[in-house]
Each structure stands twice: as C-alpha cells, then as structure tokens.
Design a protein around this motif. Structure first.
Motif, PDB file in Angstrom:
ATOM      1  N   ARG A 100      51.136  75.506  92.911  1.00  0.00           N
ATOM      2  CA  ARG A 100      50.310  76.242  91.936  1.00  0.00           C
ATOM      3  C   ARG A 100      49.136  75.394  91.465  1.00  0.00           C
ATOM      4  O   ARG A 100      47.989  75.873  91.427  1.00  0.00           O
ATOM      5  CB  ARG A 100      51.200  76.643  90.756  1.00  0.00           C
ATOM      6  CG  ARG A 100      50.484  77.292  89.579  1.00  0.00           C
ATOM      7  CD  ARG A 100      51.532  77.718  88.571  1.00  0.00           C
ATOM      8  NE  ARG A 100      50.973  78.160  87.322  1.00  0.00           N
ATOM      9  CZ  ARG A 100      51.702  78.632  86.295  1.00  0.00           C
ATOM     10  NH1 ARG A 100      53.011  78.711  86.428  1.00  0.00           N
ATOM     11  NH2 ARG A 100      51.125  79.011  85.178  1.00  0.00           N
ATOM     12  N   LEU A 101      49.392  74.136  91.152  1.00  0.00           N
ATOM     13  CA  LEU A 101      48.335  73.256  90.665  1.00  0.00           C
ATOM     14  C   LEU A 101      47.308  72.961  91.750  1.00  0.00           C
ATOM     15  O   LEU A 101      46.091  73.033  91.514  1.00  0.00           O
ATOM     16  CB  LEU A 101      48.951  71.950  90.154  1.00  0.00           C
ATOM     17  CG  LEU A 101      47.983  70.880  89.628  1.00  0.00           C
ATOM     18  CD1 LEU A 101      47.145  71.435  88.478  1.00  0.00           C
ATOM     19  CD2 LEU A 101      48.749  69.649  89.182  1.00  0.00           C
ATOM     20  N   ILE A 102      47.775  72.646  92.966  1.00  0.00           N
ATOM     21  CA  ILE A 102      46.845  72.307  94.053  1.00  0.00           C
ATOM     22  C   ILE A 102      46.032  73.526  94.471  1.00  0.00           C
ATOM     23  O   ILE A 102      44.824  73.432  94.709  1.00  0.00           O
ATOM     24  CB  ILE A 102      47.621  71.736  95.252  1.00  0.00           C
ATOM     25  CG1 ILE A 102      48.219  70.375  94.900  1.00  0.00           C
ATOM     26  CG2 ILE A 102      46.695  71.586  96.461  1.00  0.00           C
ATOM     27  CD1 ILE A 102      49.085  69.789  95.988  1.00  0.00           C
ATOM     28  N   THR A 103      46.681  74.693  94.570  1.00  0.00           N
ATOM     29  CA  THR A 103      45.965  75.916  94.960  1.00  0.00           C
ATOM     30  C   THR A 103      44.862  76.245  93.962  1.00  0.00           C
ATOM     31  O   THR A 103      43.725  76.557  94.337  1.00  0.00           O
ATOM     32  CB  THR A 103      46.946  77.099  95.067  1.00  0.00           C
ATOM     33  OG1 THR A 103      47.966  76.787  96.017  1.00  0.00           O
ATOM     34  CG2 THR A 103      46.219  78.361  95.508  1.00  0.00           C
ATOM     35  N   ALA A 104      45.211  76.161  92.680  1.00  0.00           N
ATOM     36  CA  ALA A 104      44.208  76.448  91.645  1.00  0.00           C
ATOM     37  C   ALA A 104      43.099  75.397  91.669  1.00  0.00           C
ATOM     38  O   ALA A 104      41.911  75.726  91.549  1.00  0.00           O
ATOM     39  CB  ALA A 104      44.880  76.481  90.277  1.00  0.00           C
ATOM     40  N   GLY A 105      43.469  74.125  91.844  1.00  0.00           N
ATOM     41  CA  GLY A 105      42.464  73.056  91.887  1.00  0.00           C
ATOM     42  C   GLY A 105      41.545  73.178  93.084  1.00  0.00           C
ATOM     43  O   GLY A 105      40.332  72.980  92.974  1.00  0.00           O
ATOM     44  N   LEU A 106      42.122  73.527  94.245  1.00  0.00           N
ATOM     45  CA  LEU A 106      41.308  73.685  95.450  1.00  0.00           C
ATOM     46  C   LEU A 106      40.386  74.898  95.331  1.00  0.00           C
ATOM     47  O   LEU A 106      39.241  74.868  95.811  1.00  0.00           O
ATOM     48  CB  LEU A 106      42.218  73.836  96.676  1.00  0.00           C
ATOM     49  CG  LEU A 106      41.548  73.705  98.045  1.00  0.00           C
ATOM     50  CD1 LEU A 106      40.962  72.313  98.217  1.00  0.00           C
ATOM     51  CD2 LEU A 106      42.546  73.987  99.163  1.00  0.00           C
ATOM     52  N   THR A 107      40.862  75.957  94.683  1.00  0.00           N
ATOM     53  CA  THR A 107      40.019  77.137  94.455  1.00  0.00           C
ATOM     54  C   THR A 107      38.833  76.781  93.570  1.00  0.00           C
ATOM     55  O   THR A 107      37.688  77.165  93.847  1.00  0.00           O
ATOM     56  CB  THR A 107      40.842  78.264  93.806  1.00  0.00           C
ATOM     57  OG1 THR A 107      41.948  78.597  94.652  1.00  0.00           O
ATOM     58  CG2 THR A 107      39.986  79.499  93.581  1.00  0.00           C
ATOM     59  N   VAL A 108      39.099  76.039  92.509  1.00  0.00           N
ATOM     60  CA  VAL A 108      38.025  75.590  91.619  1.00  0.00           C
ATOM     61  C   VAL A 108      37.027  74.735  92.388  1.00  0.00           C
ATOM     62  O   VAL A 108      35.801  74.917  92.281  1.00  0.00           O
ATOM     63  CB  VAL A 108      38.611  74.801  90.426  1.00  0.00           C
ATOM     64  CG1 VAL A 108      37.509  74.051  89.678  1.00  0.00           C
ATOM     65  CG2 VAL A 108      39.346  75.730  89.484  1.00  0.00           C
ATOM     66  N   GLY A 176      50.266  82.413  82.037  1.00  0.00           N
ATOM     67  CA  GLY A 176      50.254  81.522  83.188  1.00  0.00           C
ATOM     68  C   GLY A 176      48.859  81.039  83.529  1.00  0.00           C
ATOM     69  O   GLY A 176      48.662  79.866  83.877  1.00  0.00           O
ATOM     70  N   ILE A 177      47.876  81.931  83.425  1.00  0.00           N
ATOM     71  CA  ILE A 177      46.487  81.539  83.679  1.00  0.00           C
ATOM     72  C   ILE A 177      46.014  80.544  82.621  1.00  0.00           C
ATOM     73  O   ILE A 177      45.323  79.566  82.928  1.00  0.00           O
ATOM     74  CB  ILE A 177      45.575  82.780  83.706  1.00  0.00           C
ATOM     75  CG1 ILE A 177      45.927  83.660  84.919  1.00  0.00           C
ATOM     76  CG2 ILE A 177      44.107  82.385  83.752  1.00  0.00           C
ATOM     77  CD1 ILE A 177      45.226  84.990  84.942  1.00  0.00           C
ATOM     78  N   GLN A 178      46.404  80.772  81.363  1.00  0.00           N
ATOM     79  CA  GLN A 178      46.059  79.833  80.301  1.00  0.00           C
ATOM     80  C   GLN A 178      46.607  78.436  80.593  1.00  0.00           C
ATOM     81  O   GLN A 178      45.925  77.431  80.364  1.00  0.00           O
ATOM     82  CB  GLN A 178      46.622  80.327  78.960  1.00  0.00           C
ATOM     83  CG  GLN A 178      45.754  81.343  78.244  1.00  0.00           C
ATOM     84  CD  GLN A 178      46.276  81.612  76.848  1.00  0.00           C
ATOM     85  OE1 GLN A 178      47.470  81.816  76.643  1.00  0.00           O
ATOM     86  NE2 GLN A 178      45.390  81.596  75.874  1.00  0.00           N
ATOM     87  N   GLU A 179      47.845  78.384  81.072  1.00  0.00           N
ATOM     88  CA  GLU A 179      48.476  77.100  81.369  1.00  0.00           C
ATOM     89  C   GLU A 179      47.826  76.392  82.555  1.00  0.00           C
ATOM     90  O   GLU A 179      47.838  75.165  82.636  1.00  0.00           O
ATOM     91  CB  GLU A 179      49.968  77.303  81.663  1.00  0.00           C
ATOM     92  CG  GLU A 179      50.784  77.777  80.477  1.00  0.00           C
ATOM     93  CD  GLU A 179      52.188  78.193  80.880  1.00  0.00           C
ATOM     94  OE1 GLU A 179      53.002  78.462  79.979  1.00  0.00           O
ATOM     95  OE2 GLU A 179      52.469  78.258  82.101  1.00  0.00           O
ATOM     96  N   THR A 180      47.266  77.182  83.475  1.00  0.00           N
ATOM     97  CA  THR A 180      46.778  76.630  84.739  1.00  0.00           C
ATOM     98  C   THR A 180      45.320  76.209  84.701  1.00  0.00           C
ATOM     99  O   THR A 180      44.924  75.251  85.374  1.00  0.00           O
ATOM    100  CB  THR A 180      46.978  77.656  85.881  1.00  0.00           C
ATOM    101  OG1 THR A 180      48.338  78.089  85.897  1.00  0.00           O
ATOM    102  CG2 THR A 180      46.633  77.059  87.231  1.00  0.00           C
ATOM    103  N   ILE A 181      44.504  76.880  83.917  1.00  0.00           N
ATOM    104  CA  ILE A 181      43.058  76.736  84.053  1.00  0.00           C
ATOM    105  C   ILE A 181      42.560  75.325  83.748  1.00  0.00           C
ATOM    106  O   ILE A 181      41.750  74.768  84.502  1.00  0.00           O
ATOM    107  CB  ILE A 181      42.323  77.787  83.172  1.00  0.00           C
ATOM    108  CG1 ILE A 181      40.820  77.748  83.482  1.00  0.00           C
ATOM    109  CG2 ILE A 181      42.599  77.573  81.689  1.00  0.00           C
ATOM    110  CD1 ILE A 181      40.064  78.940  82.914  1.00  0.00           C
ATOM    111  N   ILE A 182      43.052  74.686  82.685  1.00  0.00           N
ATOM    112  CA  ILE A 182      42.567  73.346  82.341  1.00  0.00           C
ATOM    113  C   ILE A 182      43.042  72.301  83.356  1.00  0.00           C
ATOM    114  O   ILE A 182      42.236  71.485  83.828  1.00  0.00           O
ATOM    115  CB  ILE A 182      42.974  72.961  80.900  1.00  0.00           C
ATOM    116  CG1 ILE A 182      42.330  73.916  79.897  1.00  0.00           C
ATOM    117  CG2 ILE A 182      42.558  71.525  80.602  1.00  0.00           C
ATOM    118  CD1 ILE A 182      40.816  73.948  79.963  1.00  0.00           C
ATOM    119  N   PRO A 183      44.333  72.271  83.743  1.00  0.00           N
ATOM    120  CA  PRO A 183      44.731  71.334  84.809  1.00  0.00           C
ATOM    121  C   PRO A 183      43.969  71.559  86.113  1.00  0.00           C
ATOM    122  O   PRO A 183      43.613  70.598  86.804  1.00  0.00           O
ATOM    123  CB  PRO A 183      46.228  71.616  84.989  1.00  0.00           C
ATOM    124  CG  PRO A 183      46.668  72.169  83.684  1.00  0.00           C
ATOM    125  CD  PRO A 183      45.512  72.956  83.178  1.00  0.00           C
ATOM    126  N   ALA A 184      43.713  72.839  86.463  1.00  0.00           N
ATOM    127  CA  ALA A 184      42.995  73.137  87.705  1.00  0.00           C
ATOM    128  C   ALA A 184      41.556  72.642  87.651  1.00  0.00           C
ATOM    129  O   ALA A 184      41.042  72.057  88.616  1.00  0.00           O
ATOM    130  CB  ALA A 184      43.028  74.639  87.979  1.00  0.00           C
TER     131      ALA A 184
END
Length: 314
Positions: A100-108, A176-184
């Motif tokens: 989840r973290l890597i996918t979101a980070g790579l998308t960003v 879930g999006i709230q939790e993910t956006i800043i780490p991503a």
C-alpha cells in the motif's frame, strides 16, 4: 521474447542465490548473538550455549547455510528466533501495508514527476521551468525521515488533518486515504524530483527532433505532437527511472515505516536486525530482492509496448 523471458528468469535465480548467501554471511559475522537475545543478558553461559546448540548455531557456517537453502528450496523460510512464528506467514501478514505504501508512493512519484517534467519542457526557460527545476533540487535534497517528521508535526499534530500514524483503515475508504496520503507524499517526493528532471530533459531533446518538426509542418495539432509523438518517445528513459525508483522506494519504507508507525516489511526488518533474528532478516531481504528483479523484468517488457521497434530477439 519467450527466450528472453526464460533467460531473465534464469538470471533471477542466480541473483537471488547470491543475495541469500550475502545476507546469510553478513548476519553471521555481525556483532551480537541471537542466543543471548533469547536467553537475556543475565542468563548463565551454559544456558546460552544450550540455546546455541538447540538452534544449530554451533554448526559450521556452510552446514547452516546448506540447511537454510534446503528449506528455502521447499518454500520454507524458517521460523523467527524471537517469536517462533513462521517467517513466510509473518511477512505475508505485513506485506499489504508495505505494498500500500509503495504503490501510493510510486503513484505520487510518477504523476508528479511526469507532469512537472512535461510542464517544464513545454514552458522552457519560463518561470514554470525554473520553479520545476527548484522543486527537483529541493526534493532531492530533503531527507525522507526529516520530511516525514515535519509532515507529522504540521498535518497531524498542529493542523490535525490526518491521523498521527499507522494504517488502521481499509485502503479505499476516506479514513484510509487520510492515513496514506502524507506517507505517500513523503516517500514519493524524492523520486518525483528525479523523474521530473529526466522527463524534462528527454522532452526537450525529443521536441527538437526532425520528426517533431515534420509533424508540425503537416499541420498536426500541438496537443497531439506533445502527447503522442513527443511524450511516447521521451517515456523510455522515464520508465527506466521509474523501475529504479521502485527499489529506492522499497529502501525508503524501512525508515518511513518507523517514522509513521506502519507495520510493514521495513519495520519488521528493522526489529529483526536489532534482535539478530536471522531467518526474519533473510526472508525480508529475499522478498525485496525478488520484487526488485521482477520489476526490472516488467520494465524491460514495457519498452516493447512503448516502442515496438525494440526487440529482444528469439
């Protein structure tokens, strides 16, 4: 194509064998004794020695490595020294959070990097170009752990827009999006800067090519020139950087999962290294290595999709 894929798979096997040996050797020469961690610092020497004997740590190095490889060939990654949990099960339990973290980070990284690179190239030597270049330098200069700490302080503690840390809600919910956006954003920013610089330089080179001038002379609309003719040919080096960025992001999770209190593979590895939990470290590193070589294979195959002139032969 089929021959190329089988060759790469064959190479991957040898790469993973090499990684397994290096990690196994590194852990065994590192300071610290797993038996002492298990027994405790105050345990008598005979107790520690008995634990070492029961765990096979007194066997010669190559005997230990041979036993490990015999289990690995059968899909057995061993059991944790600290929790006695099956390593494969422990990794699978933590894997979704890391994915989840890597996918979101790579998308960003991909969305921001490509968009900023295109804008900078199309507005060459304008204030937009200079702003994009400054962003790239800034993104490459700021350490992830510092940026993550500042993001928690500002957005979670002061503004209270997002939770402090951890992934506690399903991925595609509002929480879930709230939790993910800043780490991503924290994870993907440095890679976005690299991708932006690459996209900008490749777009500028392609836009000066003869076939772009020919397309314009034929009356092709500018948007089509940019998005079809120019961007597609500029994407091959960018795809390469994206593939390499995946490895960088996987390395970044080791730190950021600690910063954001995310129970993923990176945090598992940090804890295992500190406790000299050899099987857990070996299993986690093998997973990262296997993922990285698979991503590189996918990148090579994407070249053919983007540019059909590329062929790996039979």
């Amino acid at each position: 194509m089929t021959k190329f894929i089988f060759q790469r798979i064959f190479q991957m096997i040898f790469i993973l064998l090499g990684v397994s040996f290096i990690v196994f050797f590194s852990m065994h020469i590192a300071p610290g004794d797993p038996a002492t961690f298990i027994a405790g610092e105050e345990a008598p020497p005979e107790t520690v020695e008995q634990i070492r004997e029961d765990m096979g740590l007194n066997d010669p190095f190559f005997v230990q490595y041979g036993d490990y490889m015999a289990g690995l060939i059968q899909g057995d990654l061993g059991y944790s020294y600290q929790t006695s949990q099956n390593v494969g099960e422990a990794i699978l339990l933590r894997l979704p959070n890391t994915v989840r973290l890597i996918t979101a980070g790579l998308t960003v990284a991909a969305v921001l990097g490509i968009a900023i690179g295109i804008i900078a190239a199309l507005r060459h030597r304008s204030w937009l170009d200079y702003t994009a270049t400054s962003f790239s330098l800034l993104g490459l200069s700021i350490p992830n752990f510092w940026l993550g700490t500042m993001a928690i302080l500002v957005f979670a503690v002061i503004l209270q827009w997002v939770p402090v840390g951890g992934f506690n809600s399903p991925w595609f919910t509002f929480e879930g999006i709230q939790e993910t956006i800043i780490p991503a954003l924290t994870l993907g920013l440095s890679s976005a800067a690299t991708i932006a610089r690459m996209t900008r330089s490749e777009m500028l080179e392609v836009l000066g090519s003869d076939y772009i001038k020919t397309a314009r002379s034929k009356g092709v609309r500018e948007i089509k020139v940019y998005m079809v003719h120019a961007l597609r040919n500029a994407m091959i080096p960018t795809i390469t950087v994206l593939g390499l960025s995946f490895g960088v992001l996987m390395g970044g999770t080791v730190i950021l999962e600690e910063v954001f209190a995310i129970n993923g593979i990176g945090r598992l590895l940090v804890d295992a290294i500190q406790q000299r939990d050899f099987p857990m470290v070996q299993g986690g590193v093998l997973l990262i290595a296997a993922t990285f070589v698979i991503i590189n294979l996918i990148v090579d195959l994407l070249y053919i999709i983007i540019d059909p002139r590329i062929s790996y032969g039979e």
